[in-house]
Design an enzyme around this catalytic site. Structure first.
Site, mmCIF file in Angstrom:
data_model
loop_
_atom_site.group_PDB
_atom_site.id
_atom_site.type_symbol
_atom_site.label_atom_id
_atom_site.label_comp_id
_atom_site.label_asym_id
_atom_site.label_seq_id
_atom_site.Cartn_x
_atom_site.Cartn_y
_atom_site.Cartn_z
ATOM 1 N N TYR A 86 0.838 -1.201 0.000
ATOM 2 C CA TYR A 86 0.000 0.000 0.000
ATOM 3 C C TYR A 86 0.867 1.243 0.000
ATOM 4 C CZ TYR A 86 0.838 0.864 4.984
ATOM 5 O OH TYR A 86 1.416 1.139 6.199
ATOM 6 N N CYS A 87 0.252 2.341 -0.399
ATOM 7 C CA CYS A 87 0.864 3.668 -0.316
ATOM 8 C C CYS A 87 -0.258 4.611 0.085
ATOM 9 C CB CYS A 87 1.553 4.048 -1.636
ATOM 10 S SG CYS A 87 0.436 4.165 -3.047
ATOM 11 N N SER A 88 -0.214 5.847 -0.357
ATOM 12 C CA SER A 88 -1.277 6.790 0.000
ATOM 13 C C SER A 88 -2.603 6.406 -0.639
ATOM 14 C CB SER A 88 -0.895 8.210 -0.424
ATOM 15 O OG SER A 88 0.249 8.629 0.268
ATOM 16 N N ILE A 110 -3.662 3.836 2.218
ATOM 17 C CA ILE A 110 -3.887 4.188 3.622
ATOM 18 C C ILE A 110 -4.983 5.250 3.755
ATOM 19 C CG2 ILE A 110 -2.073 5.960 3.753
ATOM 20 C CD1 ILE A 110 -1.463 4.890 6.631
ATOM 21 N N GLY A 125 -2.608 4.020 -3.717
ATOM 22 C CA GLY A 125 -2.517 2.784 -4.489
ATOM 23 C C GLY A 125 -1.798 2.943 -5.809
#
Length: 164
Positions: free
Chosen positions: A95-97, A124, A99
């Site tokens: 995951y990141c901020s 996230i 996707g």
């Protein structure tokens, strides 16, 4: 009665529109080469997958998912993941901020032979928007969420936005 129906229609339209905007954003940047896992699906996992955070260290320190391993984006090295996760059959969610960065990292993992890699849809931000807990560098639950930038922060609907 017509006013009530109109109000209900407007509420559904607005709710669908915002979801479609996220969908459109992800379609613009991602080719879905790595399958998505949605927040509700991830939350229901009885055996949690290994979570890899593909954001930069300052973002991770402000907020991350519980037990996530920081792997970075600009500093990402497949060798570091291979040392931490030698079993290529391990279930992994990156995951990141939102996707976007995580899809790039997930693709690298797949190319390195990892067989069960998914990308968290909405990242996230979507996790926090669903009122799920996030943690700071002290592993304490926090309401602060690293919002990446002013432009991208519009996707954060819950929590206290931090930009450090």
């Amino acid at each position: 009665m017509n006013k009530i129906l109109f109000y209900i229609f407007v509420c559904f339209a607005i709710s669908g529109f915002s979801q479609n905007n996220l969908k459109s954003l992800l379609k613009k940047y991602n080719d879905e080469s790595t399958p998505y896992i949605y927040v509700k699906q991830l939350k229901k996992q009885t055996v949690p997958p290994v979570l890899l955070d593909a954001r930069e260290l300052p973002e991770y320190k402000v907020s991350h998912l519980k037990n996530a391993i920081h792997i970075g984006y600009n500093t990402f090295k497949i060798e570091n993941v291979q040392k931490k996760i030698p079993d290529k059959n391990t279930k992994i969610v990156v995951y990141c901020s939102l996707g976007i960065r995580s899809e790039t990292i997930a693709d690298s993992l797949k190319k390195a032979g990892y067989n069960h890699v998914q990308n968290l849809y909405g990242g996230i931000f979507e996790w926090k928007n669903n009122n799920l807990p996030i943690y700071n560098s002290s592993e304490k639950e926090t309401d602060s969420i690293h919002a990446f930038s002013n432009a991208w922060s519009k996707w954060v609907k819950k929590g206290v936005k931090v930009y450090e």
